[in-house]
Scaffold this motif. Structure first.
Motif, mmCIF file in Angstrom:
data_model
loop_
_atom_site.group_PDB
_atom_site.id
_atom_site.type_symbol
_atom_site.label_atom_id
_atom_site.label_comp_id
_atom_site.label_asym_id
_atom_site.label_seq_id
_atom_site.Cartn_x
_atom_site.Cartn_y
_atom_site.Cartn_z
ATOM 1 N N MET A 108 0.853 -1.178 0.000
ATOM 2 C CA MET A 108 0.000 0.000 0.000
ATOM 3 C C MET A 108 0.899 1.241 0.000
ATOM 4 O O MET A 108 2.019 1.214 0.500
ATOM 5 C CB MET A 108 -0.919 -0.008 1.214
ATOM 6 N N VAL A 109 0.343 2.318 -0.565
ATOM 7 C CA VAL A 109 1.096 3.566 -0.673
ATOM 8 C C VAL A 109 0.287 4.695 -0.041
ATOM 9 O O VAL A 109 -0.938 4.635 0.019
ATOM 10 C CB VAL A 109 1.431 3.902 -2.142
ATOM 11 N N ASP A 110 0.997 5.724 0.431
ATOM 12 C CA ASP A 110 0.293 6.881 1.002
ATOM 13 C C ASP A 110 -0.216 7.773 -0.122
ATOM 14 O O ASP A 110 0.040 7.524 -1.303
ATOM 15 C CB ASP A 110 1.194 7.650 1.966
ATOM 16 N N GLU A 111 -0.950 8.818 0.243
ATOM 17 C CA GLU A 111 -1.581 9.646 -0.781
ATOM 18 C C GLU A 111 -0.557 10.401 -1.628
ATOM 19 O O GLU A 111 -0.802 10.647 -2.801
ATOM 20 C CB GLU A 111 -2.616 10.600 -0.179
ATOM 21 N N ARG A 112 0.580 10.741 -1.068
ATOM 22 C CA ARG A 112 1.599 11.448 -1.842
ATOM 23 C C ARG A 112 2.143 10.551 -2.958
ATOM 24 O O ARG A 112 2.276 10.977 -4.100
ATOM 25 C CB ARG A 112 2.721 11.920 -0.916
ATOM 26 N N GLU A 113 2.424 9.302 -2.628
ATOM 27 C CA GLU A 113 2.929 8.382 -3.641
ATOM 28 C C GLU A 113 1.837 8.021 -4.651
ATOM 29 O O GLU A 113 2.105 7.899 -5.843
ATOM 30 C CB GLU A 113 3.493 7.126 -2.986
ATOM 31 N N ALA A 114 0.615 7.858 -4.176
ATOM 32 C CA ALA A 114 -0.505 7.560 -5.080
ATOM 33 C C ALA A 114 -0.691 8.702 -6.078
ATOM 34 O O ALA A 114 -0.893 8.469 -7.269
ATOM 35 C CB ALA A 114 -1.785 7.328 -4.285
ATOM 36 N N ALA A 115 -0.613 9.928 -5.598
ATOM 37 C CA ALA A 115 -0.747 11.089 -6.485
ATOM 38 C C ALA A 115 0.372 11.092 -7.529
ATOM 39 O O ALA A 115 0.130 11.375 -8.705
ATOM 40 C CB ALA A 115 -0.720 12.375 -5.665
ATOM 41 N N SER A 116 1.561 10.738 -7.110
ATOM 42 C CA SER A 116 2.688 10.680 -8.039
ATOM 43 C C SER A 116 2.479 9.590 -9.081
ATOM 44 O O SER A 116 2.741 9.809 -10.272
ATOM 45 C CB SER A 116 3.976 10.422 -7.256
ATOM 46 N N ILE A 117 2.000 8.436 -8.667
ATOM 47 C CA ILE A 117 1.745 7.329 -9.597
ATOM 48 C C ILE A 117 0.715 7.742 -10.644
ATOM 49 O O ILE A 117 0.860 7.434 -11.831
ATOM 50 C CB ILE A 117 1.269 6.082 -8.826
ATOM 51 N N LEU A 118 -0.331 8.455 -10.221
ATOM 52 C CA LEU A 118 -1.419 8.848 -11.120
ATOM 53 C C LEU A 118 -1.141 10.157 -11.864
ATOM 54 O O LEU A 118 -1.918 10.546 -12.736
ATOM 55 C CB LEU A 118 -2.723 8.990 -10.334
ATOM 56 N N CYS A 119 -0.063 10.846 -11.505
ATOM 57 C CA CYS A 119 0.271 12.160 -12.087
ATOM 58 C C CYS A 119 -0.826 13.185 -11.796
ATOM 59 O O CYS A 119 -1.220 13.967 -12.684
ATOM 60 C CB CYS A 119 0.535 12.045 -13.581
ATOM 61 N N TYR A 120 -1.349 13.140 -10.595
ATOM 62 C CA TYR A 120 -2.316 14.117 -10.105
ATOM 63 C C TYR A 120 -1.782 14.702 -8.814
ATOM 64 O O TYR A 120 -0.813 14.190 -8.237
ATOM 65 C CB TYR A 120 -3.669 13.462 -9.825
ATOM 66 N N ALA A 166 -6.131 16.704 -5.437
ATOM 67 C CA ALA A 166 -7.116 16.035 -6.294
ATOM 68 C C ALA A 166 -7.587 14.740 -5.635
ATOM 69 O O ALA A 166 -8.786 14.448 -5.610
ATOM 70 C CB ALA A 166 -6.523 15.749 -7.668
ATOM 71 N N LEU A 167 -6.671 13.957 -5.091
ATOM 72 C CA LEU A 167 -7.052 12.729 -4.397
ATOM 73 C C LEU A 167 -7.952 13.030 -3.197
ATOM 74 O O LEU A 167 -8.935 12.337 -2.959
ATOM 75 C CB LEU A 167 -5.813 11.971 -3.926
ATOM 76 N N GLN A 168 -7.615 14.078 -2.469
ATOM 77 C CA GLN A 168 -8.436 14.455 -1.315
ATOM 78 C C GLN A 168 -9.845 14.851 -1.756
ATOM 79 O O GLN A 168 -10.831 14.465 -1.127
ATOM 80 C CB GLN A 168 -7.770 15.607 -0.556
ATOM 81 N N ASN A 169 -9.938 15.595 -2.830
ATOM 82 C CA ASN A 169 -11.257 15.987 -3.353
ATOM 83 C C ASN A 169 -12.050 14.769 -3.800
ATOM 84 O O ASN A 169 -13.253 14.681 -3.544
ATOM 85 C CB ASN A 169 -11.109 16.971 -4.512
ATOM 86 N N TRP A 170 -11.407 13.841 -4.483
ATOM 87 C CA TRP A 170 -12.100 12.631 -4.926
ATOM 88 C C TRP A 170 -12.591 11.817 -3.745
ATOM 89 O O TRP A 170 -13.676 11.253 -3.795
ATOM 90 C CB TRP A 170 -11.194 11.788 -5.809
#
Length: 61
Positions: free
Chosen positions: A1-13, A17-21
């Motif tokens: 599992m990854v934190d939101e910072r890494e997830a955002a980097s993976i998705l290029c967002y 944006a992740l927090q809003n979603w």
């Protein structure tokens, strides 16, 4: 599992944006570890991307 910072980097967002979603819906599935801690499974990020895969611009999303 990854934190939101890494997830955002993976998705290029952005992290925002992740927090809003998460708040409004429509983003990748996530795991709420605690009231202040969220994680994303790599498989859920990949599935979210695959759901949005289209072959041409007139294809409905």
């Amino acid at each position: 599992m990854v934190d939101e910072r890494e997830a955002a980097s993976i998705l290029c967002y952005s992290v925002r944006a992740l927090q809003n979603w998460r708040h409004r819906g429509g983003g990748p599935r996530f795991v709420k570890v605690s009231s202040r801690s969220v994680r994303y499974r790599r498989t859920d990020l990949a599935a979210w991307v695959e759901e949005r895969l289209v072959s041409h611009t007139s294809q409905p999303t």
